[in-house]
Design a protein around this motif. Structure first.
Motif, PDB file in Angstrom:
ATOM      1  N   ALA A  40      -3.208  -0.006 -56.498  1.00  0.00           N
ATOM      2  CA  ALA A  40      -4.366   0.511 -55.754  1.00  0.00           C
ATOM      3  C   ALA A  40      -5.638  -0.211 -56.187  1.00  0.00           C
ATOM      4  N   SER A  41      -5.781  -0.452 -57.476  1.00  0.00           N
ATOM      5  CA  SER A  41      -6.978  -1.135 -57.980  1.00  0.00           C
ATOM      6  C   SER A  41      -7.050  -2.573 -57.491  1.00  0.00           C
ATOM      7  N   GLN A  42      -5.890  -3.230 -57.347  1.00  0.00           N
ATOM      8  CA  GLN A  42      -5.882  -4.576 -56.763  1.00  0.00           C
ATOM      9  C   GLN A  42      -6.384  -4.525 -55.324  1.00  0.00           C
ATOM     10  N   LEU A  43      -5.856  -3.593 -54.558  1.00  0.00           N
ATOM     11  CA  LEU A  43      -6.239  -3.480 -53.146  1.00  0.00           C
ATOM     12  C   LEU A  43      -7.717  -3.144 -52.982  1.00  0.00           C
ATOM     13  N   ASN A  44      -8.251  -2.351 -53.902  1.00  0.00           N
ATOM     14  CA  ASN A  44      -9.649  -1.926 -53.832  1.00  0.00           C
ATOM     15  C   ASN A  44     -10.604  -2.855 -54.588  1.00  0.00           C
ATOM     16  N   ARG A  85       9.569   0.457 -55.687  1.00  0.00           N
ATOM     17  CA  ARG A  85       9.174  -0.135 -54.413  1.00  0.00           C
ATOM     18  C   ARG A  85       8.702   0.945 -53.440  1.00  0.00           C
ATOM     19  N   ALA A  86       9.363   2.094 -53.441  1.00  0.00           N
ATOM     20  CA  ALA A  86       8.944   3.200 -52.578  1.00  0.00           C
ATOM     21  C   ALA A  86       7.564   3.713 -53.006  1.00  0.00           C
ATOM     22  N   ALA A  87       7.337   3.817 -54.301  1.00  0.00           N
ATOM     23  CA  ALA A  87       6.035   4.273 -54.814  1.00  0.00           C
ATOM     24  C   ALA A  87       4.932   3.268 -54.496  1.00  0.00           C
ATOM     25  N   LEU A  88       5.241   1.983 -54.619  1.00  0.00           N
ATOM     26  CA  LEU A  88       4.234   0.959 -54.328  1.00  0.00           C
ATOM     27  C   LEU A  88       3.921   0.901 -52.832  1.00  0.00           C
ATOM     28  N   ALA A  89       4.936   1.058 -51.993  1.00  0.00           N
ATOM     29  CA  ALA A  89       4.698   1.081 -50.542  1.00  0.00           C
ATOM     30  C   ALA A  89       3.829   2.286 -50.171  1.00  0.00           C
ATOM     31  N   LEU A  90       4.121   3.441 -50.774  1.00  0.00           N
ATOM     32  CA  LEU A  90       3.304   4.626 -50.515  1.00  0.00           C
ATOM     33  C   LEU A  90       1.884   4.422 -51.020  1.00  0.00           C
ATOM     34  N   THR A  91       1.752   3.789 -52.166  1.00  0.00           N
ATOM     35  CA  THR A  91       0.416   3.493 -52.711  1.00  0.00           C
ATOM     36  C   THR A  91      -0.386   2.660 -51.724  1.00  0.00           C
ATOM     37  N   GLU A  92       0.226   1.631 -51.186  1.00  0.00           N
ATOM     38  CA  GLU A  92      -0.478   0.781 -50.226  1.00  0.00           C
ATOM     39  C   GLU A  92      -0.825   1.552 -48.959  1.00  0.00           C
ATOM     40  N   GLY A 124      -1.027  12.633 -55.507  1.00  0.00           N
ATOM     41  CA  GLY A 124      -2.231  12.999 -56.258  1.00  0.00           C
ATOM     42  C   GLY A 124      -2.738  11.842 -57.098  1.00  0.00           C
ATOM     43  N   LEU A 125      -1.822  11.130 -57.751  1.00  0.00           N
ATOM     44  CA  LEU A 125      -2.201   9.982 -58.575  1.00  0.00           C
ATOM     45  C   LEU A 125      -2.813   8.876 -57.720  1.00  0.00           C
ATOM     46  N   ILE A 126      -2.204   8.604 -56.582  1.00  0.00           N
ATOM     47  CA  ILE A 126      -2.738   7.581 -55.671  1.00  0.00           C
ATOM     48  C   ILE A 126      -4.134   7.986 -55.196  1.00  0.00           C
ATOM     49  N   THR A 127      -4.303   9.241 -54.887  1.00  0.00           N
ATOM     50  CA  THR A 127      -5.605   9.735 -54.413  1.00  0.00           C
ATOM     51  C   THR A 127      -6.667   9.613 -55.496  1.00  0.00           C
ATOM     52  N   SER A 131     -10.135   7.304 -55.784  1.00  0.00           N
ATOM     53  CA  SER A 131     -11.464   7.866 -56.071  1.00  0.00           C
ATOM     54  C   SER A 131     -12.122   7.119 -57.224  1.00  0.00           C
ATOM     55  N   TRP A 132     -11.368   6.912 -58.309  1.00  0.00           N
ATOM     56  CA  TRP A 132     -11.912   6.148 -59.430  1.00  0.00           C
ATOM     57  C   TRP A 132     -12.354   4.755 -58.970  1.00  0.00           C
ATOM     58  N   ASN A 133     -11.496   4.084 -58.208  1.00  0.00           N
ATOM     59  CA  ASN A 133     -11.833   2.735 -57.731  1.00  0.00           C
ATOM     60  C   ASN A 133     -13.137   2.728 -56.958  1.00  0.00           C
ATOM     61  N   ARG A 134     -13.279   3.651 -56.052  1.00  0.00           N
ATOM     62  CA  ARG A 134     -14.483   3.684 -55.223  1.00  0.00           C
ATOM     63  C   ARG A 134     -15.730   4.013 -56.044  1.00  0.00           C
ATOM     64  N   LEU A 135     -15.581   4.878 -57.012  1.00  0.00           N
ATOM     65  CA  LEU A 135     -16.725   5.192 -57.868  1.00  0.00           C
ATOM     66  C   LEU A 135     -17.113   4.002 -58.742  1.00  0.00           C
ATOM     67  N   MET A 136     -16.135   3.365 -59.341  1.00  0.00           N
ATOM     68  CA  MET A 136     -16.444   2.254 -60.248  1.00  0.00           C
ATOM     69  C   MET A 136     -16.956   1.035 -59.482  1.00  0.00           C
ATOM     70  N   VAL A 137     -16.351   0.735 -58.341  1.00  0.00           N
ATOM     71  CA  VAL A 137     -16.838  -0.376 -57.520  1.00  0.00           C
ATOM     72  C   VAL A 137     -18.221  -0.040 -56.963  1.00  0.00           C
ATOM     73  N   GLY A 138     -18.384   1.191 -56.494  1.00  0.00           N
ATOM     74  CA  GLY A 138     -19.673   1.618 -55.949  1.00  0.00           C
ATOM     75  C   GLY A 138     -20.789   1.567 -56.975  1.00  0.00           C
ATOM     76  N   ARG A 139     -20.466   1.856 -58.227  1.00  0.00           N
ATOM     77  CA  ARG A 139     -21.462   1.808 -59.304  1.00  0.00           C
ATOM     78  C   ARG A 139     -21.570   0.418 -59.916  1.00  0.00           C
TER      79      ARG A 139
END
Length: 148
Positions: A40-44, A85-92, A124-127, A131-139
């Motif tokens: 998720a952090s790579q994508l964001n 692979r299923a977890a990573l696909a869901l993450t994306e 929940g973890l993906i969500t 949120s962390w990614n958006r906050l850290m990138v936003g800041r």
């Protein structure tokens, strides 16, 4: 301390940290949790989170080759098992949401690998990492400066 390096509000950080801890604990697989958070952090494009979760994955014994090829996990078929692979696909799917929803096939594949409770914790973890990614990138918080 400049606006670029100032950390988040303490209450916000504590709330997200509590949610992160609960989701990781409920998932029950610390290495998979790190892979999900890194993807998720790579994508964001969150360098701070990616740096932190790469270090955590290494501490949990993750192989360098898998870390190196995480961004190309679909092509690195032999390195990631069906559950990962299923977890990573869901993450994306949850992270990008380009179609406005998670495709049924992606959700069903994840549901085939995780019971209802673990699937809820995975989502929940993906969500929360999003949120962390958006906050850290936003800041505009740069990588480094965190302590495990």
């Amino acid at each position: 301390m400049t606006a670029r390096t100032r950390l988040l509000d303490r209450e916000v950080a504590q709330a997200l940290s509590a949610l992160s801890a609960a989701a990781k604990k409920g998932l029950g697989d610390p290495v998979l949790a790190e892979l999900v958070m890194m993807r998720a952090s790579q994508l964001n494009h969150c360098a701070f989170c990616l740096d932190m979760h790469l270090a955590s994955a290494r501490e949990n014994g993750e192989a360098e080759q898998r870390l190196d090829l995480l961004a190309a996990w679909e092509e690195a078929e032999d390195l990631f098992d069906g559950r990962e692979r299923a977890a990573l696909a869901l993450t994306e799917a949850v992270t990008v949401l380009t179609g406005g929803f998670v495709p049924d096939a992606v959700y069903e594949e994840a549901a085939a690998h995780f019971d209802d409770g673990r699937l809820a914790h995975l989502i929940g973890l993906i969500t929360v990492i999003n949120s962390w990614n958006r906050l850290m990138v936003g800041r505009r918080i740069p990588p480094g400066g965190w302590t495990p």
